[in-house]
Structures are given as C-alpha cells and as structure tokens.
Scaffold this active site. Sequence first.
Site, PDB file in Angstrom:
ATOM      1  N   GLY B  88       0.955  -1.259   0.029  1.00 32.09           N
ATOM      2  CA  GLY B  88      -0.864  -0.410   0.003  1.00 32.09           C
ATOM      3  C   GLY B  88       0.733   1.068   0.016  1.00 32.09           C
ATOM      4  O   GLY B  88       1.871   1.538   0.484  1.00 32.09           O
ATOM      5  N   ARG B 152       1.247  -6.165  -4.635  1.00 34.68           N
ATOM      6  CA  ARG B 152       1.335  -6.754  -3.598  1.00 34.68           C
ATOM      7  C   ARG B 152       1.919  -8.694  -3.992  1.00 34.68           C
ATOM      8  O   ARG B 152       1.204  -9.500  -2.656  1.00 34.68           O
ATOM      9  CB  ARG B 152      -0.241  -7.033  -3.017  1.00 34.68           C
ATOM     10  N   ASP B 183       6.118  -7.844   5.479  1.00 38.41           N
ATOM     11  CA  ASP B 183       6.274  -9.172   4.539  1.00 38.41           C
ATOM     12  C   ASP B 183       7.201  -8.420   3.830  1.00 38.41           C
ATOM     13  O   ASP B 183       8.159  -9.416   3.050  1.00 38.41           O
ATOM     14  CB  ASP B 183       4.809  -8.789   3.956  1.00 38.41           C
ATOM     15  N   LYS B 209       9.095   1.043   5.199  1.00 31.09           N
ATOM     16  CA  LYS B 209       7.895   1.783   4.048  1.00 31.09           C
ATOM     17  C   LYS B 209       6.578   1.531   5.195  1.00 31.09           C
ATOM     18  O   LYS B 209       6.021  -0.008   5.532  1.00 31.09           O
ATOM     19  CB  LYS B 209       6.813   1.846   3.001  1.00 31.09           C
ATOM     20  N   THR B 210       5.272   1.826   5.436  1.00 30.67           N
ATOM     21  CA  THR B 210       4.663   1.314   6.260  1.00 30.67           C
ATOM     22  C   THR B 210       3.300   2.746   7.071  1.00 30.67           C
ATOM     23  O   THR B 210       3.922   3.170   8.285  1.00 30.67           O
ATOM     24  CB  THR B 210       4.137   0.204   6.882  1.00 30.67           C
ATOM     25  N   ILE B 211       2.246   3.351   6.786  1.00 34.61           N
ATOM     26  CA  ILE B 211       2.131   4.107   7.182  1.00 34.61           C
ATOM     27  C   ILE B 211       1.052   3.637   8.176  1.00 34.61           C
ATOM     28  O   ILE B 211       1.315   4.162  10.049  1.00 34.61           O
ATOM     29  CB  ILE B 211       0.283   4.409   6.971  1.00 34.61           C
ATOM     30  N   ASP B 212       1.733   2.815   8.726  1.00 35.51           N
ATOM     31  CA  ASP B 212       0.462   1.796   9.888  1.00 35.51           C
ATOM     32  C   ASP B 212       1.951   1.796  11.390  1.00 35.51           C
ATOM     33  O   ASP B 212       1.005   2.006  12.548  1.00 35.51           O
ATOM     34  CB  ASP B 212       0.426   0.032   9.959  1.00 35.51           C
ATOM     35  N   TYR B 250     -23.868  16.111  18.292  1.00 32.54           N
ATOM     36  CA  TYR B 250     -23.412  14.761  17.525  1.00 32.54           C
ATOM     37  C   TYR B 250     -22.176  14.410  18.555  1.00 32.54           C
ATOM     38  O   TYR B 250     -21.460  14.605  18.810  1.00 32.54           O
ATOM     39  CB  TYR B 250     -22.308  15.288  16.217  1.00 32.54           C
ATOM     40  N   MET B 257      -8.200   3.828  10.135  1.00 33.52           N
ATOM     41  CA  MET B 257      -6.873   2.845   9.209  1.00 33.52           C
ATOM     42  C   MET B 257      -5.682   2.536  10.151  1.00 33.52           C
ATOM     43  O   MET B 257      -4.852   2.990  11.185  1.00 33.52           O
ATOM     44  CB  MET B 257      -6.489   3.368   7.938  1.00 33.52           C
ATOM     45  N   GLY B 258      -4.513   1.264   9.543  1.00 33.84           N
ATOM     46  CA  GLY B 258      -3.610   1.222  10.990  1.00 33.84           C
ATOM     47  C   GLY B 258      -4.171  -0.793  10.889  1.00 33.84           C
ATOM     48  O   GLY B 258      -2.994  -0.944  11.186  1.00 33.84           O
ATOM     49  N   ARG B 259      -4.865  -0.810  10.224  1.00 38.43           N
ATOM     50  CA  ARG B 259      -4.513  -2.348  10.191  1.00 38.43           C
ATOM     51  C   ARG B 259      -4.754  -2.790  11.869  1.00 38.43           C
ATOM     52  O   ARG B 259      -5.361  -2.277  12.604  1.00 38.43           O
ATOM     53  CB  ARG B 259      -2.924  -3.695   9.608  1.00 38.43           C
ATOM     54  N   GLU B 318      -8.835   0.911  13.148  1.00 44.57           N
ATOM     55  CA  GLU B 318      -9.340  -0.339  12.055  1.00 44.57           C
ATOM     56  C   GLU B 318      -9.332  -1.941  12.270  1.00 44.57           C
ATOM     57  O   GLU B 318     -10.447  -2.445  11.995  1.00 44.57           O
ATOM     58  CB  GLU B 318      -8.527   0.024  10.649  1.00 44.57           C
ATOM     59  N   GLU B 435      -7.442   8.607   1.849  1.00 43.91           N
ATOM     60  CA  GLU B 435      -6.940  10.188   2.102  1.00 43.91           C
ATOM     61  C   GLU B 435      -5.875  10.605   2.907  1.00 43.91           C
ATOM     62  O   GLU B 435      -4.657  11.204   2.589  1.00 43.91           O
ATOM     63  CB  GLU B 435      -7.839  11.343   2.461  1.00 43.91           C
ATOM     64  N   ARG B 437      -2.887   8.174   2.602  1.00 40.15           N
ATOM     65  CA  ARG B 437      -2.217   7.348   1.976  1.00 40.15           C
ATOM     66  C   ARG B 437      -1.159   7.649   1.527  1.00 40.15           C
ATOM     67  O   ARG B 437       0.648   7.322   0.487  1.00 40.15           O
ATOM     68  CB  ARG B 437      -2.687   5.629   1.597  1.00 40.15           C
TER      69      ARG B 437
END
Lengths: 565, 565
Positions: B88, B152, B183, B209-212, B250, B257-259, B318, B435, B437
């Site tokens: 990703g 992938r 991975d 690399k990873t945003i998570d 509200y 996100m983040g698995r 997430e 948005e 990533r």
Amino acid sequence: MASIKATSSPLLLERLAYNPPLPPAFNEMSSLVSQAETEDPSKQDPALKHSLEQIFPKIVGQPILSFKNDPSAAKSKPLIVGVVLSGGQAPGGHNVIAGLFDALKKINPDSQLIGFVNGPGGIVDNKTMPITSELLAKYRNTGGFDIIGSGRTKIQSKKQFMAAKRTVETLNMDGLVVIGGDDSNTNAALIAEFFAQQNVKCKCVGVPKTIDGDLANHHIEISFGFDTCVKTFATEVGNICRDARSAVKYWFFIKMMGRSASHIALETGMQCHPNMTIISEEVLAKKTSMKQLVSEIADMVQARSAVGKDYGVVLIPEGLVEFIPEIQHLIRDLNRMLATKLHQSVLEALTKPEMKCEYFESTLKGESAECYASLPLEIQTQLIMDRDPHGNVAVSQIETEKLMGQVVGVELERRKAEGQYKGKFDCRTFFCGYEGRAGFPSNFDSKYCYALGHTAAALLKGGKNGYISCVKNLNKSTSEWTPYGIPLTSMMNIEERHGEQKPVIKKYLVTLDSEKFKYFASQRDHWKLADDYRYPGPIQFFGPEIISEDSDYHLKSVTGALSKL
Amino acid sequence: MASIKATSSPLLLERLAYNPPLPPAFNEMSSLVSQAETEDPSKQDPALKHSLEQIFPKIVGQPILSFKNDPSAAKSKPLIVGVVLSGGQAPGGHNVIAGLFDALKKINPDSQLIGFVNGPGGIVDNKTMPITSELLAKYRNTGGFDIIGSGRTKIQSKKQFMAAKRTVETLNMDGLVVIGGDDSNTNAALIAEFFAQQNVKCKCVGVPKTIDGDLANHHIEISFGFDTCVKTFATEVGNICRDARSAVKYWFFIKMMGRSASHIALETGMQCHPNMTIISEEVLAKKTSMKQLVSEIADMVQARSAVGKDYGVVLIPEGLVEFIPEIQHLIRDLNRMLATKLHQSVLEALTKPEMKCEYFESTLKGESAECYASLPLEIQTQLIMDRDPHGNVAVSQIETEKLMGQVVGVELERRKAEGQYKGKFDCRTFFCGYEGRAGFPSNFDSKYCYALGHTAAALLKGGKNGYISCVKNLNKSTSEWTPYGIPLTSMMNIEERHGEQKPVIKKYLVTLDSEKFKYFASQRDHWKLADDYRYPGPIQFFGPEIISEDSDYHLKSVTGALSKL
C-alpha cells in the site's frame, strides 16, 4: 492563557497571533462615514417591490452604502452591540466577531460587545456572555463556533419577537449582528423591520455565512467559510485521486457536503479533476433519471476498464437524491406518509428496520413503490428516518455515495453477464463533510471575516438597519477590497412555503450558463478517461502568496470568473 | 513539463522544487564507506539464531553498519540498480526513489536506476521503466506510488525466485531496492539469501515503509509515511472535535486506518485529545468483551450527558473487531466455513445479502451463532465478504465505527428505558483512511525518505546484501541524523503460518508498558469529560520550524519518548 498553551498545537498558537490585514477603509474607523450609492442597477420588478413594501414598510427601498473617511466626522459615542451565530459552522465565524469587536473599540474604546449564547434562542431567552479581548485572544483565526455557540432557533412567533425586543432594550443595545446563511439573514431583515416598527433603538445587520456557497449574488461575491471548506475537501479528494491512481484497483465514490447546491462539488471537481463530478442542478435541468445517471457512470467505468484503468474517482453532491426525478417523487410520497399519524404509529410499533421498510414498500403506490423496492435496505432505512424541523429528509444522512456505488455495481454485473464489460469494480466510499465546517480558516477567510466584522460595525456606527455586510473586489489584494452595506430587502424574493407567502433570500445554485460551469463542461470529457488529477494539497498559512493567500480563488469559485485555473 | 504546469496546483510546483536537506554523511557519497559496528546488543536467543541459520545461511550474522567519509576510498564504478514499490501507498515513496537516484549519480554519473513496474510482479515478469531526472522532476516530494506503481505479489515459489534471478542477470543489476512493509522486507531477505546462494552478483536491500507504524524496533525509529498519515488524520480529527464542540449535538465515531496496530489511533488521539481512543492491543491484553467495551463507551456518553454534553468524539482502530474475543472467535469460525467448498457454493447460490447472512446465522454454532445474530445486517454482510489473499477479513471494509455506534445506541436506549440516561445520542461516523496514504509527504517524510534512498545507495555501493536502510536520531535536526545498515535477519522471528515455520519481521504493536501509552493512560480520564480538544491543523510546508519541520514528532510517536507534547 497558561492552560491554553499547555495543550495547544504550535499552529494554533501561531494562528492566534496572526493579524489579518484590513481593507484601507478600516484604517480609520472613527472617521468612517457611509454614503448612498446610485441606485441598485438590478431593479426589482414592481409586483415584488409591492409585496416587499407590505412586509418591510420600514426598511424597504434603502440605498446601497459605501464608506469613506471624513476627518470632520464627529466622534462616535460608545456602542453596545450584540452578536449571534446562527446555523451550521463555517470557518471564520470567530474572526467576524473579532473584527466586530476590534472595530467597535476603534470607534469608541468604551463600546461593548455582547455574545448571545447558542444561537438566536439566546436572544429570546436573554442568555449572554461578554466578549472581551481576553476571551478573543483564545479564538482569533480559529475554526468552529464554540466561542459563544450557535443554534438553529428561528425568531418567528410574535412572542419570540417581543422577547427579542425585551432583551435588546434590557441590554440597552444599539445594534444586533446576525451571522448566518440565507434563512438567518431573512430572519435578520424581519427583526430589523420589527425593531423599526416598534421604535426600538437597536438596529439589526447580517453577515453572509455558509460553507455551501449558496448565499451569493451580484453583490455578495461569496459567503465566508466556502473557501476553507473547499480547500479542506480538495486536500482529501486530491489525495484520494493520487491514491486511486497509485493503487490502480479502487473506484472511489465521494459524497460532498453542500445541501441542495452543488457549489462545493463543482469547485472541488475543478480543483482536483476527478473522473466525474455530478452536478445536481444539471440533473434537475435535464431531468436525468436514476437509470440514465447509472448508465452514464457505468459507461465511464467500462470505457476506463477497456484501457486498463479499473479505478477512478466520482464526486457526488450531498443533495443529489432530491434532484433525481424518481427519488424526488418517492421522497415526496414518503414525506406525505410520514406526516400522518397513522403511518407514524405503525412505524413506531415496528422494531426491525427490515419490517419498517417492508411496510413502506407495500404501502407506497405506483412508480414510488417500484423505486423504493429497487433500493438497498440501508438506503430504504435512511429515507424513512426522522425529518428535520422543516419536514425535509436529512440529506447528509443518506449514504448516496454507497447507493450510487451499489446500483452502478449491479449495472456492471449485468453488462459483464452480457460480455460488454470485463473489468473489476471495487468501490470504496468517502464523505467530505463535518471535517470541513470547523477547520482553521484559510488566510482568505481569516481576512474576509475580519473585514466583514468591521463592515458590520461601520453600518451600526452609521445607525443603519436591515443591511448585510458586504466586501467586494475579493479577487484582488486586501488593499483593494471595498466594503459595502447592501439592503437585505434588495436580495429578497417572495416564495410560497407551507402555503404561505414568505420573503426569502434566493438560494444561489449552480447555473448551467455560467462561465464556470461552461469551462467545467468543456473539460469533463477529457477528465473522464485521462488521469489528469490535480493535487491542491493542504491549506498553507505561510509561504508564497499564490499558495497561502490565493487571492483569486473565491472569485473563480463563485461568480464564475476564470482569471486563472 | 508544459503539460504538468498547465494543470498543476501551485503547491505541487513548489514541492517539486523543494530540495530536502541531507544528513552530513551524504554530502560526499563518492568517498562514503561503511564500517562494522560493535555487535548488536540485543542478542538473538540461540534457538532462534539456529533456525535463522538454516533459512539464511549466507546472510545471517552480519554486523550493523555505520558510514564514514574516507577521502582515500577508490572511486566507485557505475552501478545498475533496480527499485520496486511493494504494498500500500505511504507518503514519501517517490522521495526514496529520488534519493536513491541522486545518490547513485553522485557515486558515479554513469549509474543507472531501473524501476520495476507495479510491484514485485514486475521483477518476475521483467517489466521495467528507466528512472530519469526528467521523470523524477515530476515526482519529487509528492505523494502516491504512481511513478512506477506498486503491487502485492510476493516472490515465493521457486519459479518466481528463478524468474527474479533471470531478470536481474539480464539487466546486469548490481542491486535491488525493495521499498515495503514487514512482509516485503522479509521477502527482501529471502531474495538476498537466494541471490547469494545462487552466486548472483545483484545484492538486495530493503527500505522500511508503512503508514501503520508497525515496522519499528530499537533500530528503526519509524517507518516512512506514518508522520504524514497521522498529520493528515489529526487535521481531520481536530476539525471534527471542534465541530462537535461547536454543534454540541453529535457524537462522532471515527475509524482509524492502521490494520492490526493501533499506532495511528493512539498518536492521533494524543495529537487531538478526543474523548476516547480505543486501543486494540489493550482490548486484547485485558480480554475486554464487546459488552464491556460498549458499556464503557455508554458510561462516558451518559456521564457527559449528565453535565449537558450530548456530544463527543471516539477513535476506533480499524482492526478492533479482530481483537474483541467474541468477534475474534466468530471471525475464526467464519474463516473456516468460508474456506470450504460446500459453504462457498451455497454462498454463491444465494443472491440477497439477507439470505446469505441467514444461512450463516443458522449454520454457525454456540457463541459465534449468538454473536453473529446480535450484529446489524450490514456488519453481518461485511463479515462474510471476500477474504484477502492471506485468508483474512478485509478489516478496512468492516464499518466498525457504525457497528460500535449502533450497539452503543441500543445500550443507551436500554438505559433510557430504565431511567438512567436522559440524553440524545445522535451518532455520525467517519473513516480516516485512503486520503492519508497518498498526500504530499510532510517535510519530515520528504527528508527522511530522501535520506533512506541515499542509505540504500550507500549499502549497495559497499556491496552489502540483506540489509535494511536505517536513519537514526530522527528527533534531532537533519544535520544530526545518522544512517545505518541493519541486517534484515537481526529483525526476524520464526512464526507458524499456515502450518509452516516462516521467518517474519515481528510486527511492532502498541505496548502497554511504553512511556507513550502510560502517558496516554494518565490523561484519558481527563479527556473523557473535559473538552480538552487539541487542533493540530493542516500540514504546513513553510513557516516556523516547530510547525513545518516538527523534528521531534516521530520519536514521540513511535519509540514512546515524550520530549514534548
């Protein structure tokens, strides 16, 4: 301030210290005087004029006002002014209040500003808080309406009007500033008229607010908040376009806040060049059916797939479903049913959403029954949810983006079975919504709102009643901005609402013959197939002026001028 | 470039021209040499060491490398290097490639960089494109992975490894750089080992690399992309907090996100101080049941309502549903069912989602059947959707935010009926996802990625194999950043996957005994009831350094150090 600093972000601290430059007219508030301009060239038709004279005998027919400095002008006495925020948040509201406060103090240091708490209800109930420079120091150039809160109460009944009179007289107020959208400014005109008729000293003026961009005309170039909101959404949509193009496997269907008007969708579309931007006003004008719309989107998905692009981005205006003929009829029929006690009691008795929907499916008639039956259960449920106080569906709650994704998916499956389409349609949805209403106002909105606050103060200093603050030349640099007072009645129409003739400020919707729409229409076929995405990136408060000030953005956005793309 | 300029945003043009400052080590790439550091203090246990020696006989046991300039070093020959993006998007990937390219050219102007198209599959199929300075000029400091695309595909089979060998030999490559997550870096180690065993000239190195944020350890302070992603989400969450506090009606339930890892939720929570941030790792550690979790949220809603606050913000990671015991069991049972042909064929035969869900409801047993039956139809449907290639539920597709909103709503209704709760619970949902990533990388990520690219080039210049690029001291200014090469095998564990012993880079999850979590835990009760929201605002590329560079952010984020809040 210690507690603020402890938890504040560095950007917040920097924004609190920002000093928005002002149009030159406001350099010398104490000597500012208004002057009548030649009559409005957009003459009202006689029938409308006559109707308005019946409703607004005291404030109708006033001239447009401009301002000039007159060193010989007498020093103004201190003014006591109240301010109220009305309706949904729009970035910059705090700066209108800051501008109003600073201007009142420049007019006379003994002036006072009073905030009405939680919207117009605060006027009726005389719930107030003093606006001080200490308080404002925590709110300058910030988003949100939390300084005094907002609300959606309309001052309508005789009792409410009398309560408002009592409040402003108790507080010995010279002026009331209503910061709001079209409805709230209509309300401001009614208050102004009532005060005049009752010989109340207090004058009432409005300030044009709404992220939706639908409060605009040949005087009001743009409502405040639209600029920041579109820039917030364009950041997100641009990022998603880049993600779509990188992942090459998702279709993003994005719903754009903005109620009935498609200004936000259109402007974001022009900023980001997604593959399709649906415009509700065009769907209405062309009487596009759901089937046609779905077919048009599926055609694009199919055409892109044929060149190896199983991805893309579609923008869907929040109000779309109300503009599609079949759904328009369905909603009308559902509204009628939901307004009756019989159906409401059945609805309450049924617990499961499936059962509620089944009930409506079997009770609706003709095309509406068919249309309702064709919708996914989630959407069926959303369409029978609670109505808003005006009896309308809460469009922001209907997941139109999901609905469209599902029906396009079904159509593509059909085409696949027939061998016309071989691609993969993996649809993800997103809603550009609440996060756009309360962000830090852009430099443009910070300056514009600060100037609007000064304009309101200038109008009250001159004892003007029934006006709206207006700043023109917004596509030029701040030093060329020019403040005006526009009579609220000059912006009004008479419309039938719930069987009664009511004065309303006409909503400005996307017009298909505007330069802006025509430019969009000339580009969109290219955007469909090419990946000509544009990435505006996040709002910048520092750096090169073209990025941080973006001084021609709003004009391009609202009046349709295309000085630069 | 004419076509770029025509449709480019002013910010894009400005970012293309940005020149990220480099750590001093990279000022003289041509004289850079590596040196072995004293052995890694975090010694691997003997059993693990033994297992790794079986799998990685050639690359195991290499030393950590640092770099120094040696003016006497011989001039390097031109290098031919390939680069691949895996998995990703994460903001900054384009800058790793730019850094790699610029460093290779500094090493020798005749060096070449080859991009493998659309991920590791491009290596297997020898699909390449040349990386040129003209191409890079359009991608420097931009988000997305669209310069060469990502994918992938995992290189796993003997056939794939042989194809990779053929490709790198055909292209006469000296090095292969794999930009990816845990991975993909495990895969990089397997490729490095295979090349060494086969006496292939080409070396293989990875880039984290990873945003998570889940690829981190005592060497890798942070993976690239996390900084930009969190800042993008913190803009949105901060805006929504301000909107909640302004609208005062509200409850916003926001999925992050983040698995599996809750780093993004935790860091965004610490940036914005929403009323609650759920941490999956804590739910797992405490075996919190769905009922307990719902009760805890409802308690907060009730407590806020009691002081007149019928609004608030909750962040939901997430991956949460996978950590709640009942749902964990349910998903495991569903996975088993979905893996069998029988159930799959029944599933395909049934057309309506309601019927599919009913089938599972009647086929599941015991607690799982009960749990499944208790979920809303939408969530039931999402839980039986297509699995990913690893057989996992696509967690980003499960609307956990809606699920939690619905079950909390039901609990509050129950309390209302019992007279415990009198408030109004109007829940809106939002997903901080795609948005984040592919946005413009922050200055931090721009610089960090540019340095990571240089580090990869330095490793290949030294003929190093089976390393990952590492830059330390990231909480200091760029001039103090220090590049390292870390042996990939030193980051590995052996885990059972699908019944086989596999080497894996251990995922870094939120640890409850970290300083960072402890600080969060010490503050959260206060954040529940107070409106102590923090508004980070949009990413700034210009302006005061504390805002645009934010040099200690990442360290706070990942290693748990709290040098500043």
